[in-house]
Design a protein around this motif. Structure first.
Motif, short mmCIF file in Angstrom:
data_model
loop_
_atom_site.label_atom_id
_atom_site.label_comp_id
_atom_site.label_asym_id
_atom_site.label_seq_id
_atom_site.Cartn_x
_atom_site.Cartn_y
_atom_site.Cartn_z
N SER A 156 -2.06 58.48 -1.74
CA SER A 156 -1.94 59.02 -3.09
C SER A 156 -3.17 58.69 -3.92
N VAL A 159 -5.87 61.22 -3.39
CA VAL A 159 -5.60 62.46 -4.11
C VAL A 159 -5.95 62.31 -5.58
N ASN A 163 -8.83 64.37 -7.63
CA ASN A 163 -8.41 65.14 -8.79
C ASN A 163 -9.17 64.73 -10.05
N PHE A 183 -1.23 63.21 5.61
CA PHE A 183 -1.12 62.67 4.26
C PHE A 183 0.19 61.87 4.15
N ALA A 187 1.22 60.77 -1.20
CA ALA A 187 0.08 61.65 -1.50
C ALA A 187 0.55 63.07 -1.75
N ASN A 191 0.37 65.11 -5.34
CA ASN A 191 -0.31 66.41 -5.43
C ASN A 191 0.57 67.46 -6.08
N LEU A 200 -4.44 70.55 0.49
CA LEU A 200 -4.39 69.47 1.46
C LEU A 200 -4.34 70.06 2.87
#
Length: 218
Positions: A156, A159, A163, A183, A187, A191, A200
């Motif tokens: 996570s 991600v 981002n 993932f 995560a 997302n 992803l």
């Protein structure tokens, strides 16, 4: 003085003596028979030119004989390099080092006709940008590459970092995380919470992309 040195000195003296006698004889001939001497000198000069040209041509021919051996070697090296840059399965991607993986993903992105350029950007201070993709419509796509083993999954935190950088720092319109692994559940959940979720791509998605050449942003 050693025996070898004495021999070299004797040969040098003999050569100088020979040239001296030859030049003296030519001088006498030129004074006595100038026309005949000029003709002989011309013939000798032409013979020397022909000999030099034949020798040069023979060297070129011998040189050409080496090229057919070198060219296949360069061709094989180029083919192997192209194959290494274009893996066909997940095992081939895993065999690459991180830099090679980034270049392979860039090459994969270039297969999309809508891609104008795909440039590897990875480094120690890349801030999450491994490959920068520019589309023909002017959009920019950030790709984060994660060449991980099957037990190492994208988290996570990865991600969230991607981002937080792809728009404000890199000025991109979309972000993609590509991994040879998968993932974590966290995560994926993170997302889905984003206003503009990232794309992803796990190991299965990567092999599908490779086989079809259809990019995840299409």
């Amino acid at each position: 003085m050693s025996r070898t040195a004495r021999r070299r000195t004797a040969r040098l003296h003999l050569s100088l003596t020979g040239w001296t006698l030859t030049l003296f004889a030519l001088y006498i001939c030129a004074r006595t028979w100038p026309i005949q001497t000029a003709g002989i000198a011309t013939a000798l000069a032409l013979g020397g030119i022909v000999t030099v040209r034949r020798s040069s041509r023979a060297r070129r021919i011998r040189g050409r004989g080496r090229f057919p051996i070198a060219r296949p070697a360069r061709l094989v090296h180029r083919i192997l390099r192209q194959r290494a840059a274009r893996p066909t399965d997940l095992a081939a991607y895993l065999a690459l080092d991180p830099t090679g993986f980034e270049h392979a993903i860039a090459d994969l992105a270039r297969r999309d006709p809508q891609v104008r350029s795909a440039t590897p950007q990875g480094g120690s201070d890349d801030r999450g940008l491994d490959v920068l993709v520019r589309l023909r419509n002017g959009h920019r796509i950030l790709i984060q590459c994660k060449r991980y083993g099957p037990r190492n999954r994208v988290t996570s935190e990865d991600v969230q970092k991607t981002n937080g950088t792809y728009r404000d720092i890199h000025g991109c319109d979309l972000a993609v995380i590509v991994t040879t692994s998968g993932f974590t559940r966290s995560a994926v959940q993170t997302n889905t919470m984003l206003a503009r979720p990232l794309l992803l791509v796990d190991g299965h998605g990567l092999t599908t992309w490779t086989a079809s050449s259809r990019p995840p942003w299409a």
